[in-house]
Design a protein around this motif. Sequence first.
Motif, PDB file in Angstrom:
ATOM      1  N   ALA A   1       0.919  -1.140   0.064  1.00 48.21           N
ATOM      2  CA  ALA A   1      -0.102   0.070   0.100  1.00 48.21           C
ATOM      3  C   ALA A   1       1.128   1.376   0.011  1.00 48.21           C
ATOM      4  O   ALA A   1       1.973   1.199   0.633  1.00 48.21           O
ATOM      5  CB  ALA A   1      -0.834  -0.126   1.253  1.00 48.21           C
TER       6      ALA A   1
ATOM      7  N   GLU B   1       6.286  -1.035  -0.398  1.00 42.90           N
ATOM      8  CA  GLU B   1       5.942  -0.152  -1.702  1.00 42.90           C
ATOM      9  C   GLU B   1       6.776  -0.538  -2.799  1.00 42.90           C
ATOM     10  O   GLU B   1       6.609  -0.213  -3.844  1.00 42.90           O
ATOM     11  CB  GLU B   1       5.952   1.107  -1.279  1.00 42.90           C
ATOM     12  CG  GLU B   1       7.191   1.916  -1.046  1.00 42.90           C
ATOM     13  CD  GLU B   1       7.717   1.672   0.508  1.00 42.90           C
ATOM     14  OE1 GLU B   1       8.530   2.276   0.945  1.00 42.90           O
ATOM     15  OE2 GLU B   1       7.234   0.710   1.048  1.00 42.90           O
TER      16      GLU B   1
ATOM     17  N   PRO C   1       0.400  -6.753 -10.949  1.00 41.12           N
ATOM     18  CA  PRO C   1      -0.369  -5.426 -10.926  1.00 41.12           C
ATOM     19  C   PRO C   1      -1.845  -5.905 -11.676  1.00 41.12           C
ATOM     20  O   PRO C   1      -2.731  -4.816 -11.722  1.00 41.12           O
ATOM     21  CB  PRO C   1       0.419  -4.538 -11.920  1.00 41.12           C
ATOM     22  CG  PRO C   1       1.145  -5.415 -13.047  1.00 41.12           C
ATOM     23  CD  PRO C   1       1.484  -6.605 -12.251  1.00 41.12           C
TER      24      PRO C   1
ATOM     25  N   SER D   1       5.716  -2.409  -8.945  1.00 40.64           N
ATOM     26  CA  SER D   1       5.700  -2.184  -7.259  1.00 40.64           C
ATOM     27  C   SER D   1       4.608  -1.125  -7.280  1.00 40.64           C
ATOM     28  O   SER D   1       4.255  -0.218  -8.244  1.00 40.64           O
ATOM     29  CB  SER D   1       7.005  -2.088  -6.564  1.00 40.64           C
ATOM     30  OG  SER D   1       7.403  -0.813  -7.555  1.00 40.64           O
ATOM     31  N   ALA D   2       4.148  -0.968  -5.921  1.00 38.03           N
ATOM     32  CA  ALA D   2       3.143   0.024  -5.616  1.00 38.03           C
ATOM     33  C   ALA D   2       4.022   1.600  -5.643  1.00 38.03           C
ATOM     34  O   ALA D   2       3.368   2.357  -6.562  1.00 38.03           O
ATOM     35  CB  ALA D   2       2.751   0.121  -4.165  1.00 38.03           C
ATOM     36  N   TRP D   3       5.183   1.604  -5.563  1.00 35.52           N
ATOM     37  CA  TRP D   3       6.023   2.897  -5.952  1.00 35.52           C
ATOM     38  C   TRP D   3       6.017   3.137  -7.237  1.00 35.52           C
ATOM     39  O   TRP D   3       5.565   4.207  -7.779  1.00 35.52           O
ATOM     40  CB  TRP D   3       7.504   2.787  -5.239  1.00 35.52           C
ATOM     41  CG  TRP D   3       8.139   4.007  -5.399  1.00 35.52           C
ATOM     42  CD1 TRP D   3       9.260   4.348  -6.309  1.00 35.52           C
ATOM     43  CD2 TRP D   3       8.151   5.324  -4.665  1.00 35.52           C
ATOM     44  NE1 TRP D   3       9.555   5.604  -6.550  1.00 35.52           N
ATOM     45  CE2 TRP D   3       8.871   6.103  -5.381  1.00 35.52           C
ATOM     46  CE3 TRP D   3       7.160   5.691  -3.828  1.00 35.52           C
ATOM     47  CZ2 TRP D   3       9.058   7.606  -4.923  1.00 35.52           C
ATOM     48  CZ3 TRP D   3       6.911   7.106  -3.354  1.00 35.52           C
ATOM     49  CH2 TRP D   3       8.079   7.864  -3.996  1.00 35.52           C
TER      50      TRP D   3
ATOM     51  N   TYR E   1       2.699   4.447  -8.836  1.00 36.18           N
ATOM     52  CA  TYR E   1       2.561   5.781  -8.391  1.00 36.18           C
ATOM     53  C   TYR E   1       3.823   6.674  -9.246  1.00 36.18           C
ATOM     54  O   TYR E   1       3.070   7.788  -9.925  1.00 36.18           O
ATOM     55  CB  TYR E   1       3.208   6.190  -7.063  1.00 36.18           C
ATOM     56  CG  TYR E   1       3.580   7.741  -6.786  1.00 36.18           C
ATOM     57  CD1 TYR E   1       2.809   8.486  -6.932  1.00 36.18           C
ATOM     58  CD2 TYR E   1       5.052   7.990  -6.528  1.00 36.18           C
ATOM     59  CE1 TYR E   1       3.324   9.933  -6.726  1.00 36.18           C
ATOM     60  CE2 TYR E   1       5.237   9.097  -6.350  1.00 36.18           C
ATOM     61  CZ  TYR E   1       4.552  10.112  -6.382  1.00 36.18           C
ATOM     62  OH  TYR E   1       4.835  11.451  -6.058  1.00 36.18           O
TER      63      TYR E   1
ATOM     64  N   CYS F   1      -6.568  -5.212  -6.775  1.00 41.25           N
ATOM     65  CA  CYS F   1      -5.673  -3.958  -6.828  1.00 41.25           C
ATOM     66  C   CYS F   1      -6.374  -2.740  -7.171  1.00 41.25           C
ATOM     67  O   CYS F   1      -7.349  -2.842  -7.938  1.00 41.25           O
ATOM     68  CB  CYS F   1      -4.407  -4.294  -7.946  1.00 41.25           C
ATOM     69  SG  CYS F   1      -3.587  -5.940  -7.651  1.00 41.25           S
TER      70      CYS F   1
ATOM     71  N   VAL G   1      -5.726   1.507  -7.977  1.00 33.89           N
ATOM     72  CA  VAL G   1      -5.083   2.926  -8.049  1.00 33.89           C
ATOM     73  C   VAL G   1      -5.996   4.060  -8.198  1.00 33.89           C
ATOM     74  O   VAL G   1      -6.953   4.045  -9.111  1.00 33.89           O
ATOM     75  CB  VAL G   1      -3.923   3.140  -9.340  1.00 33.89           C
ATOM     76  CG1 VAL G   1      -3.463   4.642  -9.230  1.00 33.89           C
ATOM     77  CG2 VAL G   1      -2.926   2.345  -9.209  1.00 33.89           C
TER      78      VAL G   1
ATOM     79  N   VAL H   1      -2.345   3.692  -3.985  1.00 34.69           N
ATOM     80  CA  VAL H   1      -2.127   2.341  -4.608  1.00 34.69           C
ATOM     81  C   VAL H   1      -2.180   1.228  -3.445  1.00 34.69           C
ATOM     82  O   VAL H   1      -1.769   1.254  -2.435  1.00 34.69           O
ATOM     83  CB  VAL H   1      -0.711   2.118  -5.141  1.00 34.69           C
ATOM     84  CG1 VAL H   1      -0.623   0.837  -5.827  1.00 34.69           C
ATOM     85  CG2 VAL H   1      -0.398   3.435  -5.972  1.00 34.69           C
TER      86      VAL H   1
ATOM     87  N   LEU I   1      -2.387  -2.699  -3.610  1.00 31.06           N
ATOM     88  CA  LEU I   1      -1.843  -4.345  -4.272  1.00 31.06           C
ATOM     89  C   LEU I   1      -2.200  -5.510  -3.393  1.00 31.06           C
ATOM     90  O   LEU I   1      -1.698  -5.503  -2.338  1.00 31.06           O
ATOM     91  CB  LEU I   1      -0.552  -4.191  -4.543  1.00 31.06           C
ATOM     92  CG  LEU I   1       0.055  -3.047  -5.741  1.00 31.06           C
ATOM     93  CD1 LEU I   1       1.322  -3.275  -5.988  1.00 31.06           C
ATOM     94  CD2 LEU I   1      -0.823  -3.213  -6.858  1.00 31.06           C
TER      95      LEU I   1
ATOM     96  N   SER J   1      -9.654  -3.954  -1.616  1.00 29.97           N
ATOM     97  CA  SER J   1      -9.008  -2.838  -2.212  1.00 29.97           C
ATOM     98  C   SER J   1      -9.768  -1.623  -2.280  1.00 29.97           C
ATOM     99  O   SER J   1      -9.064  -0.518  -2.109  1.00 29.97           O
ATOM    100  CB  SER J   1      -8.760  -3.153  -3.708  1.00 29.97           C
ATOM    101  OG  SER J   1      -9.892  -3.426  -4.348  1.00 29.97           O
TER     102      SER J   1
END
Length: 455
Positions: free
Chosen positions: A39, A55, A61, A177-179, A182, A248, A250, A263, A265, A281
């Motif tokens: 997250a 992250e 994804p 990845s979450a990062w 982003y 998931c 966003v 985000v 996941l 989610s």
Amino acid sequence: MKTKRFLSVFFLALLLVGQLAVPAQAARVSDPSVEAKAALLVDRKTGAVLYAMNEHDELYPASLTKIMTCLLVLEAVDEGRLKMSQEVTATPTALEGLAEDGSTAGIEAGEVLTVEELLYCLMVVSANEAGAILAERLSGSVESFVDRMNAKAEELGCEETHFMNPHGYHDSQHYTSAWDLYLITRAALEYPMFMTICDASSHTVPATNMSEERVLNNTNFLIRSGREYYNADVHGVKTGSHSMAGNCLVTTAQHASMDLLCVILGAERTQDEKGTWWTYSFVYTDKLYNWAFDNFSYQTVLKEDDVAGEAPVSLSSTDHVTLRPATAVELLLPKGTELEELEKTVTLKSDPAEAPIAEGDVLGSMTVSLDGEELAEVDLLAYTSVEASRLRILWRDVKNFLSTTTAKVILGVLLALAVVFGVWRLLFSRRRSRYGRGRGAGGRRGGYRGSRKRR
């Protein structure tokens, strides 16, 4: 496009319990407790990370992949390589290998839709075939488009991402990845049409050569009024799910002056004792936004006309110059944080700064920290101009020249010549003294001899 600007960054601190990484600023408020594989909650205005968990883990994804697909199509439109109104024919090769039970808008081979309508199919109902059709049209083949996806991810600074397709079908080598999501979403949001498309709760695709008009309903229940998860503050962006990825999501959310991006996941979908199914989610996204809105607020830390310190000055009759921030600094801080708690550290480019100095020259920078964590950095500018002293500059230049190798060689040669000349003078004077003894006027030997008279 890049101009001078400060970047506001929260570094992550590892907590001892739960393997949860949360910035020290967020640690000042209670833990919102999110149960997912990863997250991330980021303030879009300042770049501050308010919540982060795993992250940087490489995870599947699912259909969040389509954010990158949409980004590349909008980039092509912006560059004139495609037009939103351009018609595209779905080819059999683009539809090959797509699972029958996957997300679809029912597009068939030979059907003609515009780029814009394909994007709505891609982002609103997560149509897998729309991603493949757009990929083939833009790059000639799905494989070539995937290469471009990976190149764009690297360009954006993604370090935990590798794509294998434009729609998100499961593949062990298809991860992010979450990062990184982003970073990809942040880039996509630079195109206004991106949010226009992905924030549509529904969309009607006009009739085509092979279909009557069809209504698309967004798979994101947070933006669909009347659904149990609806949140009026939330906008876009994309859902994704399959058995290996979990659920998931966003999204972005705006409340008052705050603008956040979240985000999630790998969240679960479970049924409670009453038989109601819950997609977590949506639950955790809503929870994180409410947590942030309740516990954080913006504070102006520095104004552009604030005095931010002084810099010593050389080569001038003025011994210092006042500094000011290049821009105002606004931070998202836990509510109740006093500005006096912030640590401000000034770093000068040179100490002292040499005159002449023009008003607005960058002379250093200031970092702003809280609890030992750096939150922001801003350039420091000269508040006024400072004239140089010609005499001091001349003396500086003379000293600098004398310290050079060339000057040292010249001085060495002159010194050597002076020594040689001195030795020569000494030897010459001795020689004259030796051979000049007993000579009278005119250089003749003996004393004075008068003329003899002739008789």
